[in-house]
Design a protein around this motif. Structure first.
Motif, PDB file in Angstrom:
ATOM      1  N   MET A  78       0.814  -1.203   0.000  1.00 41.02           N
ATOM      2  CA  MET A  78       0.000   0.000   0.000  1.00 41.02           C
ATOM      3  C   MET A  78       0.858   1.269   0.000  1.00 41.02           C
ATOM      4  N   ILE A  79       2.034   1.189   0.622  1.00 39.89           N
ATOM      5  CA  ILE A  79       2.929   2.346   0.642  1.00 39.89           C
ATOM      6  C   ILE A  79       3.286   2.764  -0.775  1.00 39.89           C
ATOM      7  N   SER A  80       3.580   1.803  -1.618  1.00 42.86           N
ATOM      8  CA  SER A  80       3.946   2.123  -3.003  1.00 42.86           C
ATOM      9  C   SER A  80       2.778   2.794  -3.728  1.00 42.86           C
ATOM     10  N   ASN A  81       1.559   2.361  -3.442  1.00 44.44           N
ATOM     11  CA  ASN A  81       0.381   2.982  -4.063  1.00 44.44           C
ATOM     12  C   ASN A  81       0.220   4.437  -3.604  1.00 44.44           C
ATOM     13  N   ILE A  82       0.478   4.658  -2.322  1.00 40.10           N
ATOM     14  CA  ILE A  82       0.375   6.016  -1.777  1.00 40.10           C
ATOM     15  C   ILE A  82       1.421   6.917  -2.418  1.00 40.10           C
ATOM     16  N   ILE A  83       2.631   6.399  -2.545  1.00 32.51           N
ATOM     17  CA  ILE A  83       3.708   7.197  -3.141  1.00 32.51           C
ATOM     18  C   ILE A  83       3.401   7.513  -4.597  1.00 32.51           C
ATOM     19  N   GLN A  84       2.905   6.532  -5.332  1.00 36.35           N
ATOM     20  CA  GLN A  84       2.532   6.768  -6.733  1.00 36.35           C
ATOM     21  C   GLN A  84       1.422   7.816  -6.828  1.00 36.35           C
ATOM     22  N   LYS A  85       0.505   7.769  -5.912  1.00 41.11           N
ATOM     23  CA  LYS A  85      -0.601   8.733  -5.897  1.00 41.11           C
ATOM     24  C   LYS A  85      -0.075  10.150  -5.667  1.00 41.11           C
ATOM     25  N   ILE A  86       0.845  10.265  -4.725  1.00 41.67           N
ATOM     26  CA  ILE A  86       1.447  11.567  -4.440  1.00 41.67           C
ATOM     27  C   ILE A  86       2.245  12.072  -5.634  1.00 41.67           C
ATOM     28  N   MET A  87       2.982  11.182  -6.264  1.00 46.24           N
ATOM     29  CA  MET A  87       3.817  11.566  -7.413  1.00 46.24           C
ATOM     30  C   MET A  87       2.967  12.060  -8.578  1.00 46.24           C
ATOM     31  N   LYS A  88       1.729  11.625  -8.636  1.00 45.44           N
ATOM     32  CA  LYS A  88       0.802  12.080  -9.679  1.00 45.44           C
ATOM     33  C   LYS A  88       0.079  13.365  -9.251  1.00 45.44           C
TER      34      LYS A  88
END
Length: 342
Positions: free
Chosen positions: A1-11
């Protein structure tokens, strides 16, 4: 889930409160790399943190922190700024907290060493000869003896040890500046909170509605001060009974003369401590004295001790003229000296 959160922030998407909570919890537990954390904090800072993100971070840190509830039922006051204004002013909120305690108001002053300023509240306390509380017992002992407890944030928030390192690496304000005033382990009922700009102030007001603090006054002064300004207008947000009221306040509204920002700046904690001592003795330069009067008056209003900031200003003027706040400081430092000798 951390990776999903980071990807969301990066977008450049924003996080829900639960996602922000999860990210902060895992950051504290070491499950987020420094590079990931720095990227997320930087992006959030430059686009602006949302109410949900701030609330999520605050709730996670509160859950992971050590409590320091007062030993008996009482309503406490805190005065704290978000920092990050870059103005290099002396420690105004610390001076205000000492004045309030001298008036018999119970204060739980939550603070830290400098990150983006010349002198944090813990720094100037050291220069004044006062030790911050490092545990529940010391906090309650200070409160009982002097109506004020000085809480050094790192002792009560061990989960933020990694965050402290990251903040030192990032030369600008982050979400941790915004949430600092909301992490007081003694859970004060009343707060005067300074924000470095109106946008942050408004967000903090919305977060406070969610957190359920009894009454808070969030202020942001001219020139980006996280204090009530003595040089011009101050935007204020009063939060009470799940309602937010905003208004503009000027020094003249409190019966005070406008001052100069240059008279408020210091180079280090020692200069800040010396200026605080002079103000508490009823002297010091007029601009510095008046900004303390204004902010202390706002604190009286926030804690419902007076019906208006102008009324509060008159009380603070009398307090400084009588030097009672300075005598209160002397009592605190005298006791500290005796403790060290013994």
């Amino acid at each position: 889930m951390i990776s999903n959160i980071i990807q969301k922030i990066m977008k450049h998407d924003t996080l829900t409160e639960n996602e922000a909570y999860f990210f902060m919890e895992n950051l504290a537990k070491g499950n987020v790399t420094d590079a990931e954390a720095s990227s997320v904090l930087s992006i959030m800072s430059f686009r602006g943190e949302t109410v949900d993100e701030i609330a999520g971070f605050v709730k996670a840190i509160r859950y992971l922190s050590k409590e320091a509830d007062p030993s008996h039922q009482q309503e406490l006051m805190d005065t704290c700024g978000t920092g990050g204004d870059g103005a290099s002013t002396f420690n105004i909120s610390t001076a205000v907290s000492i004045i309030l305690a001298s008036l018999g108001i119970k204060v739980a002053k939550h603070g830290n060493k400098a990150v983006t300023s010349k002198s944090g509240s813990s720094d100037v306390l050291e220069a004044l000869g006062i030790s911050a509380a490092t545990n529940h017992y010391e906090a309650n002992s200070q409160l009982l003896k002097h109506d004020i407890a000085f809480l050094h944030a790192p002792y009560f928030h061990p989960s933020l040890k990694k965050v402290a390192f990251l903040r030192q690496q990032l030369p600008f304000r982050t979400i941790f500046n915004s949430i600092g005033p909301l992490l007081n382990p003694m859970s004060p009922s009343y707060q005067l909170i300074g924000a470095s700009n109106e946008k942050v102030a408004k967000k903090l007001a919305e977060v406070i509605k969610v957190l359920g603090i009894k009454r808070a006054l969030i202020v942001s002064g001219k020139e980006g001060l996280d204090e009530c300004s003595i040089t011009g207008d101050t935007v204020m947000f009063l939060v009470e009974n799940n309602t937010i009221t905003n208004f503009i306040f000027t020094p003249e509204d409190a019966g005070l003369k406008r001052g100069n920002l240059s008279d408020l700046t210091v180079k280090n904690k020692h200069e800040s401590a010396e200026l605080i001592r002079s103000i508490l003795q009823g002297v010091g330069n007029e601009s510095a004295r008046n900004i303390v009067i204004l902010n202390a008056a706002a604190a009286l209003f926030a804690s419902k001790r007076v019906s208006s900031i102008r009324d509060g200003a008159e009380i603070i003027k009398q307090c400084l003229q009588s030097r009672s706040a300075y005598y209160h400081l002397q009592e605190m430092t005298k006791r500290e000296a005796n403790v060290h000798v013994n």
